[in-house]
Design a protein around this motif. Structure first.
Motif, PDB file in Angstrom:
ATOM      1  N   SER A 141     -50.087 -83.605  42.240  1.00 51.97           N
ATOM      2  CA  SER A 141     -50.069 -85.028  42.530  1.00 51.97           C
ATOM      3  C   SER A 141     -51.405 -85.644  42.149  1.00 51.97           C
ATOM      4  O   SER A 141     -52.418 -84.955  42.081  1.00 51.97           O
ATOM      5  N   ALA A 142     -51.387 -86.956  41.895  1.00 52.39           N
ATOM      6  CA  ALA A 142     -52.608 -87.692  41.557  1.00 52.39           C
ATOM      7  C   ALA A 142     -52.585 -89.047  42.236  1.00 52.39           C
ATOM      8  O   ALA A 142     -51.510 -89.612  42.510  1.00 52.39           O
ATOM      9  N   ILE A 143     -53.782 -89.588  42.466  1.00 48.60           N
ATOM     10  CA  ILE A 143     -53.921 -90.910  43.056  1.00 48.60           C
ATOM     11  C   ILE A 143     -55.099 -91.607  42.396  1.00 48.60           C
ATOM     12  O   ILE A 143     -56.129 -90.983  42.115  1.00 48.60           O
ATOM     13  N   THR A 144     -54.954 -92.889  42.112  1.00 49.91           N
ATOM     14  CA  THR A 144     -56.032 -93.645  41.499  1.00 49.91           C
ATOM     15  C   THR A 144     -57.173 -93.859  42.499  1.00 49.91           C
ATOM     16  O   THR A 144     -57.017 -93.667  43.711  1.00 49.91           O
ATOM     17  N   GLY A 145     -58.310 -94.289  41.974  1.00 45.06           N
ATOM     18  CA  GLY A 145     -59.479 -94.494  42.826  1.00 45.06           C
ATOM     19  C   GLY A 145     -59.242 -95.515  43.930  1.00 45.06           C
ATOM     20  O   GLY A 145     -59.716 -95.353  45.055  1.00 45.06           O
ATOM     21  N   GLY A 146     -58.507 -96.553  43.603  1.00 44.52           N
ATOM     22  CA  GLY A 146     -58.213 -97.590  44.584  1.00 44.52           C
ATOM     23  C   GLY A 146     -56.950 -97.355  45.379  1.00 44.52           C
ATOM     24  O   GLY A 146     -56.532 -98.209  46.159  1.00 44.52           O
TER      25      GLY A 146
ATOM     26  N   PHE B 178     -43.978 -84.443  49.475  1.00 40.91           N
ATOM     27  CA  PHE B 178     -45.431 -84.517  49.613  1.00 40.91           C
ATOM     28  C   PHE B 178     -45.885 -85.959  49.427  1.00 40.91           C
ATOM     29  O   PHE B 178     -45.292 -86.708  48.643  1.00 40.91           O
ATOM     30  N   THR B 179     -46.972 -86.303  50.124  1.00 39.50           N
ATOM     31  CA  THR B 179     -47.576 -87.623  49.968  1.00 39.50           C
ATOM     32  C   THR B 179     -49.078 -87.485  49.807  1.00 39.50           C
ATOM     33  O   THR B 179     -49.741 -86.891  50.664  1.00 39.50           O
ATOM     34  N   ILE B 180     -49.596 -88.020  48.730  1.00 41.10           N
ATOM     35  CA  ILE B 180     -51.034 -88.029  48.489  1.00 41.10           C
ATOM     36  C   ILE B 180     -51.607 -89.348  48.988  1.00 41.10           C
ATOM     37  O   ILE B 180     -50.967 -90.405  48.873  1.00 41.10           O
ATOM     38  N   SER B 181     -52.781 -89.283  49.571  1.00 41.09           N
ATOM     39  CA  SER B 181     -53.445 -90.496  50.034  1.00 41.09           C
ATOM     40  C   SER B 181     -54.949 -90.247  50.049  1.00 41.09           C
ATOM     41  O   SER B 181     -55.401 -89.122  49.843  1.00 41.09           O
ATOM     42  N   ARG B 182     -55.700 -91.292  50.287  1.00 43.58           N
ATOM     43  CA  ARG B 182     -57.149 -91.165  50.352  1.00 43.58           C
ATOM     44  C   ARG B 182     -57.723 -92.213  51.291  1.00 43.58           C
ATOM     45  O   ARG B 182     -57.148 -93.293  51.457  1.00 43.58           O
TER      46      ARG B 182
ATOM     47  N   SER C 123     -63.443 -94.768  52.671  1.00 42.57           N
ATOM     48  CA  SER C 123     -64.543 -94.957  53.631  1.00 42.57           C
ATOM     49  C   SER C 123     -65.018 -93.610  54.182  1.00 42.57           C
ATOM     50  O   SER C 123     -66.152 -93.499  54.669  1.00 42.57           O
ATOM     51  N   LYS C 124     -64.160 -92.605  54.083  1.00 37.59           N
ATOM     52  CA  LYS C 124     -64.507 -91.274  54.575  1.00 37.59           C
ATOM     53  C   LYS C 124     -64.675 -90.268  53.430  1.00 37.59           C
ATOM     54  O   LYS C 124     -64.852 -89.066  53.679  1.00 37.59           O
ATOM     55  N   ASN C 125     -64.600 -90.743  52.187  1.00 37.71           N
ATOM     56  CA  ASN C 125     -64.717 -89.855  51.008  1.00 37.71           C
ATOM     57  C   ASN C 125     -63.749 -88.675  51.108  1.00 37.71           C
ATOM     58  O   ASN C 125     -64.106 -87.533  50.766  1.00 37.71           O
ATOM     59  N   THR C 126     -62.542 -88.965  51.543  1.00 33.40           N
ATOM     60  CA  THR C 126     -61.593 -87.891  51.821  1.00 33.40           C
ATOM     61  C   THR C 126     -60.248 -88.129  51.143  1.00 33.40           C
ATOM     62  O   THR C 126     -59.709 -89.242  51.187  1.00 33.40           O
ATOM     63  N   LEU C 127     -59.748 -87.079  50.548  1.00 34.47           N
ATOM     64  CA  LEU C 127     -58.425 -87.044  49.919  1.00 34.47           C
ATOM     65  C   LEU C 127     -57.496 -86.233  50.815  1.00 34.47           C
ATOM     66  O   LEU C 127     -57.930 -85.248  51.434  1.00 34.47           O
ATOM     67  N   TYR C 128     -56.242 -86.637  50.869  1.00 34.21           N
ATOM     68  CA  TYR C 128     -55.270 -85.934  51.712  1.00 34.21           C
ATOM     69  C   TYR C 128     -54.022 -85.555  50.905  1.00 34.21           C
ATOM     70  O   TYR C 128     -53.702 -86.176  49.886  1.00 34.21           O
ATOM     71  N   LEU C 129     -53.345 -84.528  51.421  1.00 31.50           N
ATOM     72  CA  LEU C 129     -52.012 -84.206  50.916  1.00 31.50           C
ATOM     73  C   LEU C 129     -51.145 -83.873  52.125  1.00 31.50           C
ATOM     74  O   LEU C 129     -51.359 -82.841  52.775  1.00 31.50           O
ATOM     75  N   GLN C 130     -50.221 -84.769  52.441  1.00 29.55           N
ATOM     76  CA  GLN C 130     -49.263 -84.520  53.514  1.00 29.55           C
ATOM     77  C   GLN C 130     -48.076 -83.782  52.914  1.00 29.55           C
ATOM     78  O   GLN C 130     -47.431 -84.282  51.992  1.00 29.55           O
ATOM     79  N   MET C 131     -47.802 -82.608  53.456  1.00 26.69           N
ATOM     80  CA  MET C 131     -46.761 -81.746  52.923  1.00 26.69           C
ATOM     81  C   MET C 131     -45.672 -81.572  53.975  1.00 26.69           C
ATOM     82  O   MET C 131     -45.932 -81.031  55.052  1.00 26.69           O
TER      83      MET C 131
END
Lengths: 123, 107
Positions: free
Chosen positions: A49-54, A68-72, A75-83
């Motif tokens: 999966s990929a997500i843009t900067g914004g 799966f859901t990708i998010s970011r 403000s916390k410099n954190t990337l997530y992957l909900q599986m």
């Protein structure tokens, strides 16, 4: 030094859920797209999966679309992957990877990788 | 999806040898191709992007060429630290896809 650090990998039963996190440091996190790439131990690489900067666009492999859901959180410099609805075939080391492209767009070249976190789906 | 193939699947060569790995895409991908190196227990490391552009800090003995469907990665003078698995990856179309890898062993 730029760094990515994944966490959240665990042993989970089929049908279960897990959320992976990836904390970025020493670069302008919001300026870059991010991806998750997985690898079954001893096997090849699979982009997930990929997500843009914004966070305005997301993309998924067919094998995880709808589960799966990708998010970011920039403000916390954190990337997530909900599986969700995990399957045995989701067992792999999951890497987060920084996209090389500037301006936050997904280019598809990954110039910084974390160490990975192991997800095992088994009863 | 675009299928990526690589040949050979493995190669064993001596220090100083020239090694060439081939990657083929199932359809044209222009020059949207990267090469990665992965050592045991480590994450992949990008060597080349846009088929022939060397990442800063990557030794100049690595080079890439090709466009369309056929690409090559060349190690001009193999070094002991080049022992690894090498993957090609297309970035032309979602989903991004990887080749199966080529194992390079240094004798």
């Amino acid at each position: 030094e730029m760094q990515l650090l994944e966490s959240g990998g665990d042993l989970v039963q089929p049908g279960g859920s897990l959320r992976l996190s990836c904390v970025a440091s020493e670069f302008s996190f919001s300026s870059y797209a991010m991806s998750w790439v997985r690898q079954v131990p001893g096997k090849g690489l699979e982009w997930v999966s990929a997500i843009t900067g914004g966070a305005d666009r997301t993309h998924y492999a067919d094998s995880v679309q709808g589960r799966f859901t990708i998010s970011r959180d920039n403000s916390k410099n954190t990337l997530y992957l909900q599986m969700n609805s995990l399957r045995a075939e989701d067992t792999a080391v999951y890497y987060c990877a920084k996209d090389e492209g500037r301006w936050g767009n997904v280019v598809g070249y990954f110039d910084l990788w974390g160490r990975g976190t192991l997800v095992t789906v088994s009863s | 999806d675009i299928q990526m193939t690589q040949s050979p699947s493995s190669v064993s060569a001596s220090v100083g040898d020239r090694v060439t790995i081939t990657c083929r895409a199932s359809q044209g991908i222009r020059n949207w191709l990267a090469w990665y190196q992965q050592k045991p227990g480590k994450a992949p490391k990008i060597l080349i992007y846009a088929a022939s552009s060397l990442l800063s800090g990557v030794p100049s003995r690595f080079s890439g060429s090709g466009s369309g469907t056929d690409f090559t990665l060349t190690i001009s003078s193999l070094q002991p630290e080049d022992s690894a698995i090498y993957y090609c990856q297309q970035a032309n179309t979602f989903p991004f896809t990887y080749g199966p890898g080529t194992r390079v062993d240094v004798k």
